[in-house]
Motif scaffolding. Structure first.
Motif, PDB file in Angstrom:
ATOM      1  N   LYS A  77      -6.912  -5.258  -1.020  1.00  0.00           N
ATOM      2  CA  LYS A  77      -8.029  -4.314  -1.115  1.00  0.00           C
ATOM      3  C   LYS A  77      -9.217  -4.773  -0.274  1.00  0.00           C
ATOM      4  CE  LYS A  77      -7.076  -2.170  -5.579  1.00  0.00           C
ATOM      5  NZ  LYS A  77      -7.493  -2.018  -6.987  1.00  0.00           N
ATOM      6  N   THR A 137      -4.501   7.112  -1.739  1.00  0.00           N
ATOM      7  CA  THR A 137      -3.921   5.813  -1.394  1.00  0.00           C
ATOM      8  C   THR A 137      -3.985   4.877  -2.588  1.00  0.00           C
ATOM      9  OG1 THR A 137      -6.067   5.063  -0.549  1.00  0.00           O
ATOM     10  CG2 THR A 137      -4.526   6.000   1.046  1.00  0.00           C
ATOM     11  N   ALA A 147       0.841  -1.197   0.000  1.00  0.00           N
ATOM     12  CA  ALA A 147       0.000   0.000   0.000  1.00  0.00           C
ATOM     13  C   ALA A 147       0.874   1.244   0.000  1.00  0.00           C
ATOM     14  CB  ALA A 147      -0.923   0.018   1.213  1.00  0.00           C
ATOM     15  N   TYR A 181      -3.576   0.489  -3.233  1.00  0.00           N
ATOM     16  CA  TYR A 181      -3.433  -0.817  -2.598  1.00  0.00           C
ATOM     17  C   TYR A 181      -3.170  -1.888  -3.647  1.00  0.00           C
ATOM     18  CZ  TYR A 181      -5.524   1.380   1.500  1.00  0.00           C
ATOM     19  OH  TYR A 181      -5.779   2.198   2.557  1.00  0.00           O
TER      20      TYR A 181
END
Length: 120
Positions: free
Chosen positions: A64, A57, A49, A59
């Motif tokens: 996720k 952000t 991440a 991921y």
């Protein structure tokens, strides 16, 4: 230079949760992104991440909906909240500053990381 220290790992059962911390010191005012990475035994290190200075952000697909990255406003600490852990999440987890050209490359020497072990 920036120094990073990871902590918070441990042994947890499948379905459990852990929160990892990355404490930053030094010239943290220059940080504009921070990432969590992990390396499982026999595997290459991989991106988990990223969080950027504006709060956005990113991921990896395999985390996720289960992991959440967050940070203190001054980059003093970056967190990785991990929920619904599975044995496949067993790895050493590291934090590092991604390069400006690729999140998969980092700017600092890797630290010792923090071990996460998920039992079945």
């Amino acid at each position: 230079q920036v120094q990073l220290v990871e902590s918070g790992g441990g042994l947890v059962q499948t379905g459990g949760s852990l929160t990892l911390s990355c404490a930053a010191s030094g010239k943290i005012g220059r940080i504009d992104a921070m990432g969590w990475y992990r390396q499982a035994p026999g595997k290459v290190r991989e991106l988990v991440a990223i969080i950027r200075i504006g709060g956005s952000t990113r991921y990896a697909d395999f985390v996720k909906g289960r992991f959440t990255i967050s940070r203190e406003n001054a980059w003093t600490t970056t967190y990785l909240q991990m929920n619904n852990l599975s044995p496949e999440d067993t790895a050493v987890y590291y934090c590092n500053i991604p390069t400006t050209y690729s999140d998969n490359y980092v700017t600092l020497t890797w630290g010792q990381g923090t071990q996460v072990t998920v039992s079945s």
